[in-house]
Design a protein around this motif. Structure first.
Motif, mmCIF file in Angstrom:
data_model
loop_
_atom_site.group_PDB
_atom_site.id
_atom_site.type_symbol
_atom_site.label_atom_id
_atom_site.label_comp_id
_atom_site.label_asym_id
_atom_site.label_seq_id
_atom_site.Cartn_x
_atom_site.Cartn_y
_atom_site.Cartn_z
ATOM 1 N N VAL A 60 0.958 -1.281 0.145
ATOM 2 C CA VAL A 60 -0.020 -0.014 -0.147
ATOM 3 C C VAL A 60 0.839 1.311 -0.041
ATOM 4 N N VAL A 61 1.866 1.481 0.965
ATOM 5 C CA VAL A 61 2.873 2.578 0.948
ATOM 6 C C VAL A 61 3.584 3.013 -0.367
ATOM 7 N N PRO A 62 4.283 2.100 -0.982
ATOM 8 C CA PRO A 62 4.796 2.329 -2.395
ATOM 9 C C PRO A 62 3.744 2.635 -3.389
ATOM 10 N N SER A 63 2.526 1.961 -3.204
ATOM 11 C CA SER A 63 1.457 2.254 -4.209
ATOM 12 C C SER A 63 1.136 3.639 -4.197
ATOM 13 N N LEU A 64 0.902 4.161 -3.177
ATOM 14 C CA LEU A 64 0.350 5.572 -2.993
ATOM 15 C C LEU A 64 1.268 6.461 -3.135
ATOM 16 N N ALA A 65 2.407 6.098 -2.799
ATOM 17 C CA ALA A 65 3.694 7.024 -3.101
ATOM 18 C C ALA A 65 3.690 7.159 -4.586
ATOM 19 N N ALA A 66 3.604 6.062 -5.357
ATOM 20 C CA ALA A 66 3.707 6.334 -6.791
ATOM 21 C C ALA A 66 2.541 7.061 -7.580
ATOM 22 N N PHE A 67 1.363 6.741 -6.901
ATOM 23 C CA PHE A 67 0.334 7.543 -7.146
ATOM 24 C C PHE A 67 0.475 9.009 -6.818
ATOM 25 N N GLY A 68 1.127 9.572 -5.772
ATOM 26 C CA GLY A 68 1.264 10.827 -5.286
ATOM 27 C C GLY A 68 2.344 11.601 -6.287
ATOM 28 N N TYR A 69 3.459 10.649 -6.755
ATOM 29 C CA TYR A 69 4.477 11.337 -7.664
ATOM 30 C C TYR A 69 3.620 11.603 -9.003
ATOM 31 N N VAL A 70 2.721 10.725 -9.607
ATOM 32 C CA VAL A 70 2.273 10.984 -10.728
ATOM 33 C C VAL A 70 1.057 12.122 -10.626
ATOM 34 N N LEU A 71 0.487 12.122 -9.543
ATOM 35 C CA LEU A 71 -0.386 13.145 -9.153
ATOM 36 C C LEU A 71 -0.006 14.483 -9.287
ATOM 37 N N GLN A 72 1.284 14.737 -8.793
ATOM 38 C CA GLN A 72 1.757 15.918 -8.585
ATOM 39 C C GLN A 72 2.235 16.247 -9.968
ATOM 40 N N ARG A 73 2.993 15.519 -10.765
ATOM 41 C CA ARG A 73 3.696 15.930 -11.893
ATOM 42 C C ARG A 73 2.502 16.163 -13.136
ATOM 43 N N VAL A 74 1.509 15.371 -12.913
ATOM 44 C CA VAL A 74 0.573 15.744 -14.135
ATOM 45 C C VAL A 74 -0.521 16.561 -13.830
ATOM 46 N N LEU A 75 -1.059 16.522 -12.641
ATOM 47 C CA LEU A 75 -2.145 17.264 -12.466
ATOM 48 C C LEU A 75 -2.114 18.505 -11.496
ATOM 49 N N LEU A 76 -1.074 18.484 -10.387
ATOM 50 C CA LEU A 76 -0.944 19.679 -9.599
ATOM 51 C C LEU A 76 -0.077 20.432 -9.963
ATOM 52 N N ASN A 77 1.394 20.146 -10.426
ATOM 53 C CA ASN A 77 2.562 21.058 -11.032
ATOM 54 C C ASN A 77 1.791 22.082 -11.849
ATOM 55 N N PRO A 78 1.116 21.606 -12.838
ATOM 56 C CA PRO A 78 0.672 22.743 -13.664
ATOM 57 C C PRO A 78 -0.115 24.135 -12.963
ATOM 58 N N VAL A 79 -0.738 23.725 -11.791
ATOM 59 C CA VAL A 79 -1.692 24.675 -11.648
ATOM 60 C C VAL A 79 -0.914 25.642 -10.404
ATOM 61 N N LEU A 80 0.283 25.078 -9.896
ATOM 62 C CA LEU A 80 0.922 25.707 -8.909
ATOM 63 C C LEU A 80 1.392 27.128 -9.249
ATOM 64 N N GLY A 81 1.409 28.032 -8.235
ATOM 65 C CA GLY A 81 1.652 29.415 -8.567
ATOM 66 C C GLY A 81 1.533 30.450 -7.428
ATOM 67 N N ASP A 82 1.393 31.695 -7.751
ATOM 68 C CA ASP A 82 1.249 32.573 -6.947
ATOM 69 C C ASP A 82 -0.033 32.688 -6.248
ATOM 70 N N ASP A 83 -1.106 32.269 -7.120
ATOM 71 C CA ASP A 83 -2.299 32.066 -6.763
ATOM 72 C C ASP A 83 -2.801 30.966 -6.042
ATOM 73 N N ILE A 84 -3.460 30.766 -4.839
ATOM 74 C CA ILE A 84 -3.588 29.596 -4.328
ATOM 75 C C ILE A 84 -4.834 29.026 -4.517
ATOM 76 N N LEU A 85 -5.881 29.793 -5.316
ATOM 77 C CA LEU A 85 -7.119 29.258 -5.821
ATOM 78 C C LEU A 85 -6.897 27.998 -6.664
ATOM 79 N N PRO A 86 -6.362 27.852 -7.706
ATOM 80 C CA PRO A 86 -6.175 26.795 -8.660
ATOM 81 C C PRO A 86 -5.754 25.525 -7.834
ATOM 82 N N PRO A 87 -4.860 25.235 -7.030
ATOM 83 C CA PRO A 87 -4.524 24.294 -6.308
ATOM 84 C C PRO A 87 -6.026 23.576 -5.644
#
Length: 282
Positions: A60-87
């Motif tokens: 479970v732990v490595p599976s969620l860690a891998a999911f977190g890495y992909v989630l951040q690279r694909v979905l969350l990184n593009p919306v990070l910035g000075d504005d906290i609203l998009p994330p």
């Protein structure tokens, strides 16, 4: 004693969220739902592979860690910035998706994992007092996670990169740190800790797909009570909330959660920066 040990569970809920905010200045609204998702993944692994819940964590732990890495690279990184609203909006949408996906797959019936040996075992302390083995394991795990993270931040190159990015993301990037990769690693680490919390949640009590927001609230309160930027403070804040709730439950079975909220509010009014806030260097 019961409240202090309950604080270990709450600390595991909060540490991953504290990492996300401390390193990326991102509030992950889906954090509680990810913990619940980890509980269901643990349940599936235990029932499918017929293994001990603690063995299931190896999957479970490595599976969620891998999911977190992909989630951040694909979905969350593009919306990070000075504005906290998009994330906030993206993680809110992720929260809704996770809840509805779990409802569709597992229904709204409460579920849990049965491991009678560890769930019912206790250690006698004399004088008629005994503590459960599982709460002790959870508390020890919370202390180990906090200690491990403090060592990571203090003595490794990755930890120094985390601290540099937390202090000034732009300067860290100019010094050659790949923020996109570092953020993904931070989210992977946060979700790995959330996976531990979810696995223990599945062992400790029953759970339903809509339990996530209440866990998110507990995590927020523990972080704010302890002080932003302090992992040991988060543990202390979680323990204080656990004690307050246990005292509330002792006097009225319906007032335990409310007692924790009152303590949170009182500390927020008296010391808004939290009990152990870490001072930031200018």
């Amino acid at each position: 004693m019961q409240g202090l040990l309950l604080g270990g569970m709450y600390a595991l809920f909060a540490i991953g969220l504290s990492l996300s905010f401390g390193i990326m200045r991102m509030v992950n609204i889906a954090h509680g739902d990810i913990i619940v998702l980890a509980a269901y993944v643990t349940l599936v692994v235990v029932e499918t592979l017929a293994v001990n819940p603690f063995v299931a964590m190896i999957v479970v732990v490595p599976s969620l860690a891998a999911f977190g890495y992909v989630l951040q690279r694909v979905l969350l990184n593009p919306v990070l910035g000075d504005d906290i609203l998009p994330p906030l909006l993206v993680t809110f949408g992720l929260s809704v998706i996770i809840q509805n996906l779990l409802l569709a797959v597992f229904s709204a019936d409460p579920m849990g994992i049965h491991a009678d040996a560890v769930q019912t075992a206790s250690i006698g302390l004399g004088g008629g007092l005994a503590v459960g083995v599982l709460p002790l394991i959870i508390f020890a795990s919370a202390v180990a996670v906090v200690a491990g993270l403090e060592l990571l931040f203090a003595f490794t190159g990755l930890g120094r990169a985390f601290r540099a990015t937390s202090d000034n993301q732009t300067v860290a990037q100019l010094m050659g740190i790949d923020n996109r990769h570092l953020y993904a690693v931070a989210t992977a680490l946060a979700l790995a800790i959330s996976a531990i919390a979810g696995s223990f949640l599945a062992l400790r009590t029953t759970f339903v797909p809509t339990l996530g927001p209440s866990k998110l609230l507990v995590a927020f309160e523990a972080i704010i009570v302890g002080g932003m930027g302090s992992l040991w403070g988060t543990l202390a804040g979680a323990m204080l909330l656990g004690v307050a709730q246990s005292i509330g439950f002792r006097y009225n079975s319906g007032s335990g959660i409310l007692a924790g909220h009152f303590v949170f509010l009182a500390i927020l009014l008296v010391r808004p920066q939290g009990l152990f806030a870490r001072a930031r260097r200018s």
